[in-house]
Design a protein around this motif. Structure first.
Motif, mmCIF file in Angstrom:
data_model
loop_
_atom_site.group_PDB
_atom_site.id
_atom_site.type_symbol
_atom_site.label_atom_id
_atom_site.label_comp_id
_atom_site.label_asym_id
_atom_site.label_seq_id
_atom_site.Cartn_x
_atom_site.Cartn_y
_atom_site.Cartn_z
ATOM 1 N N ARG A 1 0.836 -1.201 0.000
ATOM 2 C CA ARG A 1 0.000 0.000 0.000
ATOM 3 C C ARG A 1 0.868 1.247 0.000
ATOM 4 N NH1 ARG A 1 -4.129 -1.887 4.815
ATOM 5 N NH2 ARG A 1 -5.131 -3.552 3.664
ATOM 6 N N ASP A 2 0.342 2.308 -0.587
ATOM 7 C CA ASP A 2 1.009 3.604 -0.584
ATOM 8 C C ASP A 2 1.047 4.116 0.855
ATOM 9 O OD1 ASP A 2 1.350 6.447 -0.515
ATOM 10 O OD2 ASP A 2 0.653 6.608 -2.583
ATOM 11 N N PRO A 3 2.245 4.397 1.411
ATOM 12 C CA PRO A 3 2.338 4.862 2.805
ATOM 13 C C PRO A 3 1.517 6.121 3.092
ATOM 14 C CG PRO A 3 4.500 4.227 2.014
ATOM 15 C CD PRO A 3 3.574 4.189 0.830
ATOM 16 N N GLN A 4 1.391 7.021 2.127
ATOM 17 C CA GLN A 4 0.574 8.217 2.353
ATOM 18 C C GLN A 4 -0.905 7.847 2.505
ATOM 19 O OE1 GLN A 4 1.738 11.055 3.143
ATOM 20 N NE2 GLN A 4 3.853 10.491 2.732
ATOM 21 N N LYS A 5 -1.348 6.855 1.747
ATOM 22 C CA LYS A 5 -2.739 6.408 1.875
ATOM 23 C C LYS A 5 -2.949 5.660 3.188
ATOM 24 C CE LYS A 5 -3.990 6.370 -2.973
ATOM 25 N NZ LYS A 5 -4.519 5.578 -4.093
ATOM 26 N N ILE A 6 -1.935 4.909 3.631
ATOM 27 C CA ILE A 6 -2.025 4.254 4.938
ATOM 28 C C ILE A 6 -2.179 5.322 6.014
ATOM 29 C CG2 ILE A 6 -0.819 2.872 6.676
ATOM 30 C CD1 ILE A 6 0.567 1.373 4.395
ATOM 31 N N ARG A 7 -1.346 6.359 5.966
ATOM 32 C CA ARG A 7 -1.406 7.436 6.965
ATOM 33 C C ARG A 7 -2.799 8.071 6.978
ATOM 34 N NH1 ARG A 7 1.423 9.469 10.370
ATOM 35 N NH2 ARG A 7 3.404 8.741 9.609
ATOM 36 N N LEU A 8 -3.339 8.362 5.800
ATOM 37 C CA LEU A 8 -4.671 8.962 5.708
ATOM 38 C C LEU A 8 -5.730 8.030 6.304
ATOM 39 C CD1 LEU A 8 -6.358 11.357 4.729
ATOM 40 C CD2 LEU A 8 -6.476 10.259 2.492
ATOM 41 N N ALA A 9 -5.629 6.753 5.973
ATOM 42 C CA ALA A 9 -6.583 5.784 6.529
ATOM 43 C C ALA A 9 -6.486 5.750 8.050
ATOM 44 C CB ALA A 9 -6.328 4.396 5.948
ATOM 45 N N LEU A 10 -5.279 5.757 8.576
ATOM 46 C CA LEU A 10 -5.105 5.695 10.027
ATOM 47 C C LEU A 10 -5.572 6.970 10.715
ATOM 48 C CD1 LEU A 10 -1.701 3.809 10.363
ATOM 49 C CD2 LEU A 10 -4.030 2.899 10.392
ATOM 50 N N GLU A 11 -5.399 8.103 10.041
ATOM 51 C CA GLU A 11 -5.886 9.363 10.604
ATOM 52 C C GLU A 11 -7.407 9.396 10.660
ATOM 53 O OE1 GLU A 11 -3.959 12.284 8.135
ATOM 54 O OE2 GLU A 11 -2.050 12.093 9.225
ATOM 55 N N ASN A 12 -8.062 8.578 9.840
ATOM 56 C CA ASN A 12 -9.521 8.488 9.823
ATOM 57 C C ASN A 12 -10.033 7.231 10.517
ATOM 58 O OD1 ASN A 12 -10.622 10.828 8.174
ATOM 59 N ND2 ASN A 12 -8.921 10.117 6.914
ATOM 60 N N THR A 13 -9.193 6.635 11.333
ATOM 61 C CA THR A 13 -9.536 5.428 12.071
ATOM 62 C C THR A 13 -9.924 5.805 13.493
ATOM 63 O OG1 THR A 13 -8.124 3.990 10.726
ATOM 64 C CG2 THR A 13 -8.539 3.290 12.987
ATOM 65 N N ASN A 14 -11.032 5.244 13.971
ATOM 66 C CA ASN A 14 -11.522 5.548 15.317
ATOM 67 C C ASN A 14 -10.697 4.874 16.408
ATOM 68 O OD1 ASN A 14 -14.090 5.208 13.396
ATOM 69 N ND2 ASN A 14 -14.388 6.943 14.754
ATOM 70 N N SER A 15 -10.332 3.629 16.192
ATOM 71 C CA SER A 15 -9.606 2.854 17.203
ATOM 72 C C SER A 15 -8.542 2.019 16.511
ATOM 73 C CB SER A 15 -10.553 1.904 17.946
ATOM 74 O OG SER A 15 -11.596 2.615 18.562
ATOM 75 N N LEU A 16 -7.360 1.992 17.110
ATOM 76 C CA LEU A 16 -6.329 1.113 16.578
ATOM 77 C C LEU A 16 -5.447 0.631 17.706
ATOM 78 C CD1 LEU A 16 -3.221 2.473 16.276
ATOM 79 C CD2 LEU A 16 -4.379 3.763 14.534
ATOM 80 N N LEU A 17 -4.829 -0.492 17.470
ATOM 81 C CA LEU A 17 -3.912 -1.047 18.438
ATOM 82 C C LEU A 17 -2.814 -1.764 17.685
ATOM 83 C CD1 LEU A 17 -4.749 -2.248 21.832
ATOM 84 C CD2 LEU A 17 -3.254 -3.727 20.521
ATOM 85 N N TRP A 18 -1.586 -1.518 18.092
ATOM 86 C CA TRP A 18 -0.485 -2.244 17.478
ATOM 87 C C TRP A 18 0.531 -2.643 18.531
ATOM 88 C CZ3 TRP A 18 4.526 0.090 16.793
ATOM 89 C CH2 TRP A 18 4.591 1.460 17.075
#
Length: 189
Positions: free
Chosen positions: A76-93
């Motif tokens: 995946r394009d890292p910029q698109k990953i960043r955008l997706a994560l910025e629009n993510t309500n909850s995440l855990l890594w």
């Protein structure tokens, strides 16, 4: 979650959390009880060399992308990953301390009130089988349930359905059939 490969005539239905009635938001005492029921405690994860994170700060997207590719996702394009994560309500890594790289990841998007969809559940193949996938899913589910969200869906390949069932997920609990929009690519002749 794993991407679908090839053409399928019927899309896989989403999996939903099995609930017979709406659950109230969890209070602190209930939250503590659930936290103590994690298959691997936060302390145990830390003693085994892992750090839990709930924000994208310090998450190296190139390293995350390598985990995606290692489990069969397309790069995946890292910029698109960043955008997706910025629009993510909850995440855990989960970060492996020795390498400071992500080795497990999951995220959820939704309306923040009624509905959520879990995406991108991945564990680096070198770290599979030691409970990291279950650890991120248990904590992500706890966070969503604490917000009062009970309609939680995810998409999964058939070969990993058994992983999600013990976590409370079932296919088509109300006989609802999921559908996926699929835009066909133009083929060259």
């Amino acid at each position: 979650m794993f991407p679908l490969r090839g053409l399928t005539s019927t899309p896989l239905p989403p999996l939903h959390l099995k609930t017979s009635h709406p659950l109230p938001p969890l209070n602190a005492a209930i939250s503590t009880a659930i936290t103590n029921k994690f298959s691997i405690s936060d302390e145990d994860l830390e003693s085994r060399g892992f750090n839990l994170h709930r924000e994208i700060a310090d998450l190296n997207l190139d390293h995350l992308n390598k985990v995606f590719v290692a489990v069969g996702f397309p790069r995946r394009d890292p910029q698109k990953i960043r955008l997706a994560l910025e629009n993510t309500n909850s995440l855990l890594w989960v970060e492996y301390k020795k390498t400071q790289k992500p080795v497990a990841f999951a995220r959820a998007t939704g309306d923040g009130v009624f509905n959520a969809i879990i995406w991108d559940v991945v564990v680096d193949p070198s770290f599979q089988g030691i409970g990291l996938g279950k650890a991120v899913m248990e904590r992500l589910m706890e966070e969503l349930l604490e917000k009062g969200i009970i309609n939680i869906a995810l998409y999964s390949e058939p070969r990993v359905l058994g992983f999600y069932r013990p976590l409370g997920f079932v296919a088509d609990p109300d006989g609802i059939k999921g559908m996926v929009y699929s835009r066909k690519k133009n083929s060259k002749r």
